[in-house]
Scaffold this motif. Structure first.
Motif, short mmCIF file in Angstrom:
data_model
loop_
_atom_site.label_atom_id
_atom_site.label_comp_id
_atom_site.label_asym_id
_atom_site.label_seq_id
_atom_site.Cartn_x
_atom_site.Cartn_y
_atom_site.Cartn_z
N UNK A 360 0.83 -1.19 0.00
CA UNK A 360 0.00 0.00 0.00
C UNK A 360 0.87 1.24 0.00
N UNK A 361 0.26 2.44 0.05
CA UNK A 361 1.00 3.69 -0.12
C UNK A 361 1.66 4.20 1.17
N UNK A 362 2.43 3.35 1.79
CA UNK A 362 3.17 3.70 3.02
C UNK A 362 4.63 3.35 2.79
N UNK A 363 5.53 4.28 3.11
CA UNK A 363 6.95 4.06 2.85
C UNK A 363 7.79 4.46 4.06
N UNK A 364 8.26 3.50 4.85
CA UNK A 364 9.16 3.81 5.96
C UNK A 364 10.55 4.23 5.45
#
Length: 481
Positions: A360-364
């Motif tokens: 999904x559109x989450x980037x650590x």
């Protein structure tokens, strides 16, 4: 009649239908165990005609399933590579089908060695929801090129496209050659338990274990295309705009619902703010609005949307700095399932966003000091499906390649390795096993049958009994050393 009873009845019908088609395909394969090149080429051309003549219908069906799927993303990431894969296969099929000559040792002369590539039989393909067209057609092309019969289980999470694809396949192919199976998870479980001659599954690592366990009961060989946490490493000296822009593309396509999307960034500690600024600018330029922007894809369903929201809540609760990139500051309520891209700074291993594949559109963003520290971080975790390195120094590129493992890799880009017809695509370890695409796909769905051939002269008789002759002693002296 309750909904659960109706579903159970429908599932039973689907399972019975699957068994009937499987038996039909096995009988059909026995009648024609080695389709000619002409037959295979016609099957591939028929599939290409199906794709070209039904583009808009497929785009609209996928859009319905996602509630908003960018039409251009479907063209770029699904239709285009599917058609190009067929073109590549048609161009090279003749060469792939030719028996390959192999050397014969001096001890066995005169003779010849060849490898004949034979169809396996009936192939099963289990398709995920995120790219339902490309991940059905890609393995189908390889299986048909190799001369197999094919059964395809579509995802229950893309009901509109699955129904359309089923209708299109039925109108273009006899069901004893290619068929599409729809249905819920119980139908998929039954599908994976069939004694296929090969089974290809694309999906999560957790489900992949179940598929492999079911296949093992029949000693069915499997190709597993799973996922994992694909890292993106930013070098200390690469222009940040280059890295951030290409990474923003890779993360934003399909709203990050891509098995090879960058899952986390390894960034030099002193360059984090530069990355945040350039990444935000790149996303804003591509997607100045989100809510009503047809270019920005929605999350597939409420279950996945809720899962992703829980990742962000967990990261915030455990001390991460979460940055939402929402250029027009729009509200995403009212069931749109549009989720802005979020950067997660200062993540820790205790956060679920650093434990599970995000999808999904989450980037650590994880910081590192030296490149060896970044390599150790990657190598201390399960091997990913993809890896990305951003840096123009050739020596550093080679160092990263030599000291890490992943299914595939891009240097100074994201995702693009998947679209290369002449590169294998597959995972390693927890991210999968086996590969396909192009020639590797043909090989995956073929049996490489070794054929040793003698004619009238038989040199083998010289090692027949009785043994311990002078000739035997000479042979041992020459060849056991």
């Amino acid at each position: 009649m309750s909904a659960s009873v109706v579903q159970l009845t429908e599932s039973k019908k689907q399972i019975q239908h699957t068994s009937r088609i499987f038996d039909e395909q096995r009988r059909a394969f026995r009648r024609n165990p080695s389709p000619s090149q002409t037959e295979r080429r016609e099957n591939l051309k028929r599939l290409k005609r199906l794709l070209l003549s039904n583009q808009q219908a497929m785009i609209e069906a996928i859009d319905q399933d996602f509630s908003c799927r960018s039409a251009d993303e479907t063209k770029i990431a699904e239709l285009m590579p599917s058609v190009q894969g067929i073109n590549h296969t048609l161009k090279h099929l003749s060469g792939w089908m030719k028996p390959a000559k192999r050397q014969v040792g001096m001890l066995f002369q005169p003779a010849s060695n060849r490898i004949h590539y034979q169809p396996l039989g009936v192939v099963g393909i289990i398709v995920p929801w995120n790219y339902p067209l490309f991940l059905a057609v890609g393995p189908l092309v390889a299986a048909l090129a190799a001369g197999n019969r094919v059964m395809i289980k579509m995802s229950e999470f893309t009901p509109h496209f699955s129904a359309l694809f089923k209708d299109l396949i039925e109108s273009h192919f006899p069901q004893d050659l290619v068929c599409v199976i729809t249905g819920e998870a119980d139908v998929a479980a039954d599908f994976s338990s069939k004694p296929f001659d090969h089974l290809l599954f694309t999906g999560s690592t957790a489900v992949g274990r179940h598929v492999m366990r079911a296949a093992a009961e029949n000693l069915t060989p499997v190709t597993l295309e799973l996922g994992g946490k694909s890292p993106a490493v930013i070098a200390a000296d690469v222009p940040m705009k280059d890295a951030a822009e290409r990474m923003a593309f890779g993360k934003a396509v399909n709203a990050g619902q891509t098995c090879v999307a960058p899952d986390y960034v390894l960034c030099p500690a002193d360059r984090v703010q530069s990355f945040v600024d350039e990444f935000r600018d790149s996303v804003n330029a591509m997607y100045p609005t989100l809510r009503d922007n047809a270019d920005f894809t929605a999350i597939i369903n409420e279950r996945q949307y809720t899962r992703l929201k829980s990742y962000l809540d967990d990261a915030r609760a455990k001390g991460a700095d979460v940055i939402e990139i929402n250029p027009a500051d729009e509200s995403m309520g009212d069931g749109t399932r549009k989720m802005p891209i979020h950067l997660v700074l200062n993540p820790t291993d205790e956060m679920t966003v650093m434990q599970d594949e995000i999808f999904g559109p989450i980037l650590p963003v994880v910081t590192y000091g030296s490149i060896d520290e970044a390599i150790d971080y990657i190598n201390n975790r399960p091997r990913p499906l993809a890896m990305y390195y951003f840096g123009y120094d050739k020596g550093a590129q080679d160092y990263i390649i030599d000291n890490t493992h992943s299914g595939g890799m891009c240097i100074n880009d994201t995702l693009m390795h998947v679209a290369q017809d002449d590169l294998p695509f597959g995972g390693v370890g927890p991210s999968g096993m086996g590969s396909y695409h192009g020639h590797e796909g043909f090989l995956t769905f073929s049996h490489a049958r070794g054929v040793f051939s003698r004619q009238r002269i038989n040199s083998g008789k010289f090692v027949y009994a009785p043994h311990n002759t002078p000739f035997h002693k000479m042979v041992y002296k020459l060849f056991i050393r």
